[in-house]
Structures are given as structure tokens and as C-alpha cells.
Design a protein around this motif. Sequence first.
Motif, PDB file in Angstrom:
ATOM      1  N   LEU A 152       0.870  -1.197  -0.198  1.00 34.09           N
ATOM      2  CA  LEU A 152      -0.060  -0.154  -0.012  1.00 34.09           C
ATOM      3  C   LEU A 152       0.826   0.973  -0.130  1.00 34.09           C
ATOM      4  O   LEU A 152       0.542   2.310  -0.900  1.00 34.09           O
ATOM      5  CB  LEU A 152      -0.889  -0.043   1.208  1.00 34.09           C
ATOM      6  CG  LEU A 152      -1.847   1.202   1.189  1.00 34.09           C
ATOM      7  CD1 LEU A 152      -2.634   1.270   0.095  1.00 34.09           C
ATOM      8  CD2 LEU A 152      -2.755   0.741   2.654  1.00 34.09           C
ATOM      9  N   ALA A 153       1.963   1.030   0.737  1.00 36.36           N
ATOM     10  CA  ALA A 153       2.600   2.318   0.800  1.00 36.36           C
ATOM     11  C   ALA A 153       3.668   2.740  -0.480  1.00 36.36           C
ATOM     12  O   ALA A 153       3.701   3.856  -1.046  1.00 36.36           O
ATOM     13  CB  ALA A 153       3.840   2.176   1.962  1.00 36.36           C
ATOM     14  N   GLN A 154       3.998   1.375  -1.118  1.00 39.02           N
ATOM     15  CA  GLN A 154       4.590   1.577  -2.635  1.00 39.02           C
ATOM     16  C   GLN A 154       3.669   2.282  -3.564  1.00 39.02           C
ATOM     17  O   GLN A 154       4.250   3.152  -4.201  1.00 39.02           O
ATOM     18  CB  GLN A 154       5.170   0.317  -2.898  1.00 39.02           C
ATOM     19  CG  GLN A 154       6.143  -0.279  -2.014  1.00 39.02           C
ATOM     20  CD  GLN A 154       6.579  -1.694  -2.363  1.00 39.02           C
ATOM     21  OE1 GLN A 154       5.646  -2.670  -2.383  1.00 39.02           O
ATOM     22  NE2 GLN A 154       7.714  -2.117  -2.625  1.00 39.02           N
ATOM     23  N   ASN A 213      -1.594  15.414   1.887  1.00 42.33           N
ATOM     24  CA  ASN A 213      -2.552  14.160   2.458  1.00 42.33           C
ATOM     25  C   ASN A 213      -1.904  12.725   1.788  1.00 42.33           C
ATOM     26  O   ASN A 213      -1.649  11.739   2.380  1.00 42.33           O
ATOM     27  CB  ASN A 213      -3.779  14.146   1.899  1.00 42.33           C
ATOM     28  CG  ASN A 213      -4.600  15.419   2.524  1.00 42.33           C
ATOM     29  OD1 ASN A 213      -4.335  15.772   3.705  1.00 42.33           O
ATOM     30  ND2 ASN A 213      -5.603  15.898   2.132  1.00 42.33           N
ATOM     31  N   GLN A 214      -1.288  12.738   0.551  1.00 39.96           N
ATOM     32  CA  GLN A 214      -0.917  11.577   0.008  1.00 39.96           C
ATOM     33  C   GLN A 214       0.545  11.066   1.003  1.00 39.96           C
ATOM     34  O   GLN A 214       0.784   9.902   1.037  1.00 39.96           O
ATOM     35  CB  GLN A 214      -0.515  11.805  -1.347  1.00 39.96           C
ATOM     36  CG  GLN A 214      -1.557  12.165  -2.278  1.00 39.96           C
ATOM     37  CD  GLN A 214      -1.036  12.387  -3.618  1.00 39.96           C
ATOM     38  OE1 GLN A 214      -0.309  12.670  -4.126  1.00 39.96           O
ATOM     39  NE2 GLN A 214      -2.276  12.274  -4.602  1.00 39.96           N
ATOM     40  N   ALA A 217       1.031   7.843   2.771  1.00 39.97           N
ATOM     41  CA  ALA A 217       2.141   6.926   2.550  1.00 39.97           C
ATOM     42  C   ALA A 217       2.946   6.435   3.642  1.00 39.97           C
ATOM     43  O   ALA A 217       3.538   5.390   4.124  1.00 39.97           O
ATOM     44  CB  ALA A 217       2.972   7.411   1.305  1.00 39.97           C
ATOM     45  N   ILE A 218       3.418   7.427   4.295  1.00 37.25           N
ATOM     46  CA  ILE A 218       4.157   7.477   5.644  1.00 37.25           C
ATOM     47  C   ILE A 218       3.689   6.676   6.634  1.00 37.25           C
ATOM     48  O   ILE A 218       4.164   5.617   7.292  1.00 37.25           O
ATOM     49  CB  ILE A 218       4.651   8.927   6.409  1.00 37.25           C
ATOM     50  CG1 ILE A 218       5.635   9.419   5.249  1.00 37.25           C
ATOM     51  CG2 ILE A 218       5.302   8.650   7.559  1.00 37.25           C
ATOM     52  CD1 ILE A 218       5.841  10.760   5.642  1.00 37.25           C
ATOM     53  N   ALA A 219       2.268   6.844   6.882  1.00 35.15           N
ATOM     54  CA  ALA A 219       1.651   6.091   7.832  1.00 35.15           C
ATOM     55  C   ALA A 219       1.563   4.564   7.439  1.00 35.15           C
ATOM     56  O   ALA A 219       1.676   3.544   8.409  1.00 35.15           O
ATOM     57  CB  ALA A 219       0.043   6.417   7.962  1.00 35.15           C
ATOM     58  N   VAL A 231      10.871   0.906   1.754  1.00 38.16           N
ATOM     59  CA  VAL A 231       9.980   1.712   1.500  1.00 38.16           C
ATOM     60  C   VAL A 231       9.843   2.918   2.223  1.00 38.16           C
ATOM     61  O   VAL A 231       9.702   3.836   1.647  1.00 38.16           O
ATOM     62  CB  VAL A 231       8.482   0.627   1.596  1.00 38.16           C
ATOM     63  CG1 VAL A 231       7.256   1.543   1.210  1.00 38.16           C
ATOM     64  CG2 VAL A 231       8.521  -0.283   0.557  1.00 38.16           C
ATOM     65  N   LEU A 232       9.949   2.797   3.399  1.00 38.65           N
ATOM     66  CA  LEU A 232       9.649   4.014   4.274  1.00 38.65           C
ATOM     67  C   LEU A 232      10.827   5.116   3.852  1.00 38.65           C
ATOM     68  O   LEU A 232      10.708   6.255   3.720  1.00 38.65           O
ATOM     69  CB  LEU A 232       9.905   3.745   5.817  1.00 38.65           C
ATOM     70  CG  LEU A 232       9.910   4.745   6.650  1.00 38.65           C
ATOM     71  CD1 LEU A 232       8.491   5.426   6.653  1.00 38.65           C
ATOM     72  CD2 LEU A 232       9.934   4.417   8.297  1.00 38.65           C
TER      73      LEU A 232
END
Length: 317
Positions: A77-79, A106-107, A111-113, A131-132
Motif C-alpha cells: 500500500l505504501a509503495q 495528504n498523500q 504513504a508514511i503511515a 519503502v519508508l
Amino acid sequence: KIEFKTPWLSFVSSMAILFLISLSIFFGYFIEERARAAVYFKKGVEFLSRGDITSSLAELEKAALTDSNNDRYFRSLAQVRLTEIQNTISQASSSKDPNIQTKFQNQISAAIASAQQAVQLNRLDSQNWRVLASIYENIIPFIQGSERFAFDAYNKTAEYDPKNPSIYASLGRAELIFADRLGFLANQPGQAKENIQALKQAQKTVYEQAVSSLTKAIELKPDFTDAHFLLAQTYIRQGNMPEAIRRVEASKILSPFDIGIAFQLGVLYYQNNQLDNAESEFLRAVSLNPNYSNAHYFLGLIYSREKNKSRAVEEFE
């Protein structure tokens, strides 16, 4: 026929049966949830392969919510959220959306979350840290302080996967991006002299860190073309043209049909006034792609400097 001789044995057996029934229901529900999450994930991947980011995010969000203990779902999801961020960055200059900055913020938060959740679920998986780190790297030019989180996350990635050369190359790239940001800030109008000096000194230090990271990548994988190329970019920024040329020449040996390397090496030769070598590289570039306009343009500049007007005009045309 089984008969229980005492009320106590009857009670215990009844409780055991109830426990087993409850356990079977729980596991059935658990397996069903995991199966549903896997279906959502599969759909998300399929939408992504078709370039449908919005639908992919919707399905991956369902997968992560349904099986909230699976770090792979949050990492994926983060990717995809990172891809969304990159698309927003590329469209920002031409976008007429008045809310694009809010959308961008917001994006980034989302992504970070997602990436942080993946890390929390499995801190030992280097992919989660990577990824982070990638998310923070992409926002270094825009958000002050993001470089520190990017460096920390890449170092964590290397801690769990120390023999992977691409991690050190990514760290070096992030350091190079941050050094460019420092240079941009130093050249802003109205900067106090002491601030300019501090920024340039910081930039020098970060360039040295990038050289160290990229050298480490090459030590682990001597034929790592991307690391050689990034190292050349670092030397160019440091003003070390001979070393920059040497690194791109090394990249050329490793990737002789890479048109980008041919063009970059031609530009370096041109800047170093090695016109014969520059001509050879630009001719090599146009042999790989006859419509490569940038190479034709530099050939025109070379022929113009050599007073060969007809060939210069031909290349410019």
C-alpha cells in the motif's frame, strides 16, 4: 455409550466441547478473513499492472484493513501511495488544481503511515524500512527535515541487509538530492553571508557522505552501473571532472549500449574540452538512436566550434 459418573466431569466435558467449538469458529473466521484479504490484494496488484492507481489503492486498503497484521499489505500500500506521490510531483507544474498542495500533503501522510505500520508489524524485514526510506527520499526537495528520516531509514535497511549494494546506492542518491537542496538554498536571494557559508559547508559534507555510500555500493558490486553513474554525478558537483569522467567511462564498459551513459560521457568530454572524444560519444549515441536530438545538438556545437559550418547546420536541423 459414554456416561459421566459425576456432575463435575459432565461440566468439564461440556466446557471443553464449547471451547473447541468456539476455537473452530474463530479459526474458520480467521482463515476466511485472510482469504478475503488475499483476494483484495490480488485485485490491487492487477489494477496496478494496468496503471489504475486509484482502484489499486482501494483494493490494497481493503486487504490491509481485513488482515491488519500482514506487513506485506501495508508495505505494498505504501509503495503504491509513493507512485501516487511521484505522479503528483510530475503533474504539479502543469496542474490547474487549486488544492494540489493539500492533496500532495495528504498523500505523503498516508504513504508514511502505511510504511510505518509495515515497519511496526515487522521491524526485521529490510523491505519495510526501504519503502519508508524511499518515501522520505522523494520528498527531500520539498519538505525540510525529511532527509534525516530518509537517511535513518536507509541505514536501518542496511543494518538488516548489509550485503545489498543497491541500499547504499539509494542512500547515496538521497544524500546527493539533499546536497542539491542545500545548494539551492545557498543561492536564494537575501541569504546572509554566514548562512551561505554554513549551507555550502554542509553541502560539502553531504557530498563526501554520498561518495562514501556509493563507494560502498561499488565495493559490494564492482559492476554496479547505477552506482558508478551516481558517483560520477557527485564528482561533477564537487568540481572533480577527471574523476567524474573516469566513473562514467567505467559505466560505459559495464553498459556499452546505454544511450544515457553515452550522452553523459559526451557532455563531460565536451565540458572538459576533449572535443574528439565528445564527438565519438555523441555519434555513438545517435547510432543507438538516430532521433536523439540532444546528441545531435551537441554535435552541432562541436562542428560549429571547429568551423565546420555545413555539418553544424546539418546536426542542428
